[in-house]
Every structure is written in structure tokens, then in C-alpha cells.
Design a protein around this motif. Structure first.
Motif, PDB file in Angstrom:
ATOM      1  N   PRO A   1      58.310  58.645  77.081  1.00 56.42           N
ATOM      2  CA  PRO A   1      57.269  58.904  76.258  1.00 56.42           C
ATOM      3  C   PRO A   1      55.800  58.983  77.132  1.00 56.42           C
ATOM      4  O   PRO A   1      55.653  58.019  77.928  1.00 56.42           O
ATOM      5  CB  PRO A   1      57.066  57.878  75.349  1.00 56.42           C
TER       6      PRO A   1
ATOM      7  N   PHE B   1      51.399  61.526  66.366  1.00 55.74           N
ATOM      8  CA  PHE B   1      52.458  60.307  66.359  1.00 55.74           C
ATOM      9  C   PHE B   1      51.996  59.446  65.225  1.00 55.74           C
ATOM     10  O   PHE B   1      52.817  59.083  64.461  1.00 55.74           O
ATOM     11  CB  PHE B   1      52.171  59.503  67.657  1.00 55.74           C
TER      12      PHE B   1
ATOM     13  N   ASP C   1      60.697  62.204  70.020  1.00 56.13           N
ATOM     14  CA  ASP C   1      59.561  61.780  69.557  1.00 56.13           C
ATOM     15  C   ASP C   1      59.672  61.244  68.090  1.00 56.13           C
ATOM     16  O   ASP C   1      59.271  59.963  67.990  1.00 56.13           O
ATOM     17  CB  ASP C   1      58.338  62.784  69.475  1.00 56.13           C
TER      18      ASP C   1
END
Length: 604
Positions: free
Chosen positions: A387, A476, A499
Motif C-alpha cells: 500500500p 480509502f 485495496d
């Protein structure tokens, strides 16, 4: 005594403009700018000279000076249509659509046959959701020039985005008939096939073979000899070619490989075909041993550069996506050529030796006949995830409304096929209180268009929230506040799926019949999350409904998915890169064994 006639100011101006054009063609933009400014000194009232100054400033990305120069051109001749067009184009590129529209309409008033203005207006109207006006200008353009390849290509891409695939294909085929060498139209056709469910895998494969052969024929003869020493003990020179070294999944997924390459045994080169500087490119540049900018270079110049760099293994990261350099690969400038990461399908190029995949996207015996390349499978997934942004998982999604259930989709909207929407509709019908959140619609009109599609699929638009693109932090945060993510079909997500799992959000994978339909399956198999894999649409619906109704199961997944991901091969960059390097070594050993007898003499 012979008298030498001094050029008239207009003649001198035109000569300087011509000299500036030659410099621009060579990429000498500062020199071109100097020529154009001298042209203005010779003839200060020349609108062409001022407009060319503006063009040079644009090439140098000095936008305010370009705007000033165009304003001077219009002051010299208020009815100089090209200057109004260039102002409109510049304003449109800078997001000032209303001002751009006015200038483009003025250009058309002054010169009604200006095809370029019609096409830019059509694009502007599409982006702003004024589809009737967009079609009106496409109709005008094609009525004026029914065989213009650019007009046909633009209209075909417009039809493809509107899911009018038959019209789009008709336009693309007309382009190829009119101008067989028109660049990239074949790749546009192939890329659009990946989103369709009405074309079988063998037809798609045959289309790639035909296009690969056409690209190869247009590119010219492939090299059959190389100066690279066939020595398996020396460091291997690996070159990565991509048009996506920016905020893009390819950059996200290449990062861990560049960071973990064994620099004692591998020498890495990155060849960037993206024309603009950006922070992601700077980040990757620091992690590559060599960096080359190739966006302004011709295919032949790139081929010569690769041969001078003596690349041993050249890796294509684009396939048939935007900004690819497949004509370069068609010449086979490196001894070993590989495609990976950016396009989950064959390139169709005879000169592409290998395609990196995995045993889940391309099970042994299922895909070999669909690829012109030899398939090389990674031991687990073909993706490795690190990430770029560390975000906390929301302990309770939408804590103010903990009992609501929200499904979310985070892939680009064009991946949501009508068949995909039909399945989502069946899920929502069985969970009547649930809502659907969909991201990544660039403009509000596109959101409205999606809501209309959802309604036709039987989904009440009042249950759907369609949003535009968000910042990384917002993305996010939004993801963490949905209960269940919905994958797209037939074109699955990959980076978005990773994700999603990173944020603790469960997602169900429907195992499809081709590589792009097995991305989610590959990721979940590598994660060891077989409980979230469906073999049929009915199973896919049932699993999503169970997730919606079984909050305790969702909560267990939310608290465990990130840990499972971190402990899986999907987040083992050192192990992944070592496995990739093992495959590179095997490719290199194979080439060396075939060419050792042709080794060049040692250098003095």
C-alpha cells in the motif's frame, strides 16, 4: 553593382515561422520560440507569428504566456479562426469548459468547415453530459468529412463509452479500411473487447493475433541478432516499458519489484512513455537504476536506444492500453521480450516471447491456445501489493448508522457491464434495505447516466449513490465505510480488490472463463479466502446476500482480512521479486543456450 533585395517584412516573417516549425519537429522548442519571436519583430501584426509563439509556449508548458500570445493574435486579426480555436483548446485542456465553448463556437462561426473545432466541441459536450449536442457535432463532422480517420475514431470511442459497441466497431473498421496504418486503432478495438460479454474467448484471441500481425507488418522487420553476450553469470539488464508511470495501478504494482530487485545480479531500466512529470514517476525513478524518457521519441529511435542500452529482457507493462509501444516490441530489439501487469491478455505479437501470469488467471491447459506468447506462471498471484498509503480500518462502518448495509463498487465505471448490473440487481432485490455506492464517475452527467442504467436493470435509483473521483484519502475512507465490495464482470478489479481487502472489506470473486474475469479469483485464492469464491452467478449472489445478512461473519472478516493479506504471498515483496527473478533467469538461460554459438567476440 548588383542590389540584393531585402525580403519584405511578411516574407521574412513567413521564413522565420517555417524555420521555427523545423525546430519544433526536432523538439527544439526554445529555438523555435526564438524564431517565432523574431517573426513578430519582422511583422508585429502577423496573427500567425503570435499563434506560433503560443504553440511554442504550450510545448514548454508555459500556459499563461501561451494565453497572452493567443490574445495578441486575436488583437491582430479578430477574425483569425485558428487563434480562436487554439484559445478554446487551451482553455478546454485547463478545465475552463464554458470559456472554451465560446471560443470554439466563434472559430466555427468564422470558419464553418473547421473539423477540429467540431470534434473538440463534441468531446466537451460529452464530458458535460450534453449528449445530444455532442452527437450533433459528430454528425456535422462526419457529414463534412465522412472518411476522416480522426473523426471516425473519436466517434467510435464515443460510441464505445456509451456502450453502443456495434456502432463503435463499425467506425473502427472504417478507419482501418480508409487508412490501414492509422496508429493504435487496432489496440482500441481489442481493449474494448475486454469489457464485453457477447464475444467468445476464441474470437478475442483471434482478433489479437490479427492485430499483432498487422502491427508487426507495419513496424518493419524484426531483429534476429543482438550484441548481448549470452553469458548466464553476468548481471541481467531488465528494461520496463510503460506509459503508466503515474498514479496508476501499474505503478503501484511495479513499485515493490523495483525496490526489491537484486542489484548485484539485475540492472534495471525504466522507459517512461508518459509525457508529463509527476511525483509517482519521481518516486519510481529513485528506485530504478536507469531512467529513460521516451514519450517524444519515434519508435525507431526507441529501438535504437534499447539496442544501445543492450537490454537483455525487455518487459512490456501496457499491452493494448493507452500509450503502449508495441510497435517497438514488434521489432524485437531485445533478445528476450515479456509482457506483464498492464494487460491481462495476449499482445498477439509474434515477437513477444513470454507472458507472465499465474495458475489462477490462466490455469495450465486452459489459456495456452489463446496466447501467442509462452505462458510463464508465478507460483501464486501475478500481483504483489504494497500500500502506498497507510489508512486505519473503520471499526464500525458508518458508526452513526451501524445497522444499515451498504455495497460499494470502486472500479472504473466502464467495467460495470449490463450483465454485471443485472446480477447486482438480484442481490439488492434480496436485501431490500441495502444501498449501493459507486465511485469513479468523472462528471455528474456520467453519474446520471449510470443511475439510468441501474433503473433499467431494476435497481431503484433512490438506493444508489454515484459519486465522482475522490482523493486518495477520501477513496480509502469511503471504502472503509462500506460493508461489502462488489467486483465487476467480465473485467475484474485487481488493485482495487487489494485495496478493498487492505481496508478489511469483504469482496466476493466470481470465477470467469478468461484471465480478466479471474483477477479476483486469483487474489482470493492466493489469500486463502476460498469462502469468498463463487463458481456461478447464483453462488455469487448467494454469498453477497449472506454477507449482507450475517453481520457477525462480516465483522470477523473486517478484523481479519488485513492480517491475512499481510501474511499472504500477496504482500511478500521480497519473495515475489525473487520468484520473478527466477523466471527471468530461466528465460535468459534458455536464450543463452540457443545463442551461445553466436556469441560476439570479447571486447578489447
Amino acid at each position: 553593382m548588383t542590389t540584393v533585395r531585402r525580403p519584405m517584412p511578411r516574407e521574412e516573417c513567413e521564413g522565420l515561422i517555417a524555420a521555427g516549425h523545423e525546430m519544433e519537429d526536432r523538439g527544439e522548442f526554445e529555438g523555435a520560440l526564438a524564431c517565432y519571436q523574431k517573426a513578430i519583430d519582422a511583422d508585429p501584426k502577423s496573427p500567425r507569428a503570435h499563434m506560433n509563439v503560443a504553440n511554442a509556449y504550450q510545448r514548454l508548458e508555459r500556459w499563461d504566456r501561451a494565453t497572452e500570445a493567443l490574445e495578441h493574435a486575436i488583437e491582430c486579426d479578430p477574425e483569425f479562426a485558428p487563434a480562436h480555436f487554439n484559445v478554446g483548446l487551451l482553455l478546454n485542456n485547463r478545465g475552463k469548459s464554458r470559456e472554451a465553448e465560446a471560443e470554439l463556437l466563434e472559430a466555427l462561426r468564422l470558419k464553418p468547415s473547421m473539423l477540429e473545432a467540431m470534434l473538440i466541441l463534441a468531446d466537451l459536450y460529452e464530458v458535460s453530459g450534453r449528449f445530444d449536442e455532442a452527437e450533433r457535432y459528430y454528425d456535422r463532422a462526419l457529414e463534412l468529412a465522412p472518411n476522416h480517420p480522426g473523426a471516425l475514431l473519436n466517434y467510435g470511442m464515443y460510441c464505445s463509452r456509451r456502450r453502443r459497441f456495434d456502432e463503435a466497431m463499425d467506425c473502427f473498421h472504417r478507419v482501418k479500411t480508409i487508412e490501414p496504418g492509422f496508429r493504435d486503432v487496432e489496440s482500441i478495438v481489442l481493449f474494448s473487447l475486454n469489457f464485453r460479454t457477447d464475444v467468445d474467448v476464441h474470437s478475442i484471441a483471434n482478433g489479437h493475433r490479427r492485430v499483432g500481425a498487422a502491427i508487426s507488418k507495419a513496424a518493419g522487420p524484426a531483429f534476429t541478432t543482438w550484441s548481448n553476450a549470452p553469458n548466464t553469470d553476468r548481471p541481467i539488464r531488465v528494461g520496463y516499458v510503460s506509459g503508466d508511470f503515474l498514479t496508476h495501478p501499474v505503478a503501484v504494482l511495479l513499485r515493490p519489484v523495483l525496490e526489491h530487485h537484486d542489484r548485484q545480479h539485475f540492472n534495471t531500466f525504466c522507459y517512461s512513455n508518459y509525457p508529463e512529470a509527476n511525483p509517482v514517476a519521481d518516486f519510481l525513478r529513485e528506485r530504478s537504476q536507469h531512467w529513460r524518457e521516451i514519450s517524444s521519441m519515434s519508435d525507431n529511435d526507441v529501438v535504437e536506444l534499447l539496442r544501445r542500452d543492450e537490454i537483455d529482457i525487455l518487459v512490456d507493462l501496457s499491452g493494448h492500453t493507452a500509450r503502449h509501444r508495441l510497435p517497438v516490441f514488434a521489432r524485437h530489439p531485445a533478445p528476450v521480450q515479456v509482457t506483464w501487469l498492464g494487460y491481462l491478455n495476449t499482445t498477439g505479437l509474434p515477437a513477444m516471447d513470454y507472458r507472465i501470469c499465474d495458475p489462477f488467471t490462466d490455469p495450465v491447459g486452459s489459456s495456452e491456445q489463446l496466447s501467442t506468447e509462452e505462458l510463464v506462471r508465478m507460483p501464486h498471484s501475478q500481483w504483489c501489493y504494497v500500500p502506498w498509503h497507510d489508512r486505519e480500518i473503520a471499526a464500525e462502518p458508518r458508526s452513526a448508522h451501524p445497522n444499515a448495509v451498504v455495497f460499494g463498487s470502486f472500479n472504473q465505471d466502464r467495467k460495470i457491464s449490463d450483465e454485471c448490473l443485472a446480477v447486482w440487481s438480484r442481490i439488492l432485490a434480496r436485501v431490500p434495505d441495502a444501498e449501493l455506492l459507486v465511485l469513479d464517475f468523472p462528471q455528474p452527467p456520467m453519474q446520471k447516466l449510470f443511475l439510468e442504467r441501474a433503473a433499467r436493470a431494476g435497481i431503484d435509483p433512490r438506493r444508489v449513490s454515484a459519486r465522482g473521483r475522490e482523493t486518495i484519502a477520501q477513496y480509502f475512507n469511503t471504502m472503509s465505510n462500506v460493508d461489502i465490495a462488489l467486483d465487476t464482470y467480465p473485467y475484474n478489479g485487481a488493485t482495487t480488490t487489494l485495496d478493498t481487502l487492505w481496508m478489511g472489506v469483504p469482496i466476493v470473486a466470481l470465477r470467469g472463463e478468461r484471465g480478466i474475469s479471474r483477477s479476483g479469483y486469483s487474489i482470493l485464492k492466493t489469500l486463502g479466502a476460498d469462502e469468498l469464491i463463487a463458481e456461478t452467478p447464483d453462488e455469487y449472489i448467494a454469498l453477497n446476500v449472506r454477507l449482507a445478512l450475517d453481520k457477525s461473519w462480516r465483522n470477523r472478516l473486517r478484523t481479519s482480512l488485513r492480517m491475512r493479506l499481510e501474511r499472504s504471498p500477496l504482500m511478500d515483496p521480497a519473495g515475489f521479486t525473487e520468484a520473478l527473478e527466477d523466471r527471468y533467469r530461466e528465460m535468459w538461460r534458455t536464450w543463452c543456450s540457443r545463442h551461445s554459438a553466436e556469441a560476439p567476440a570479447p571486447r578489447a
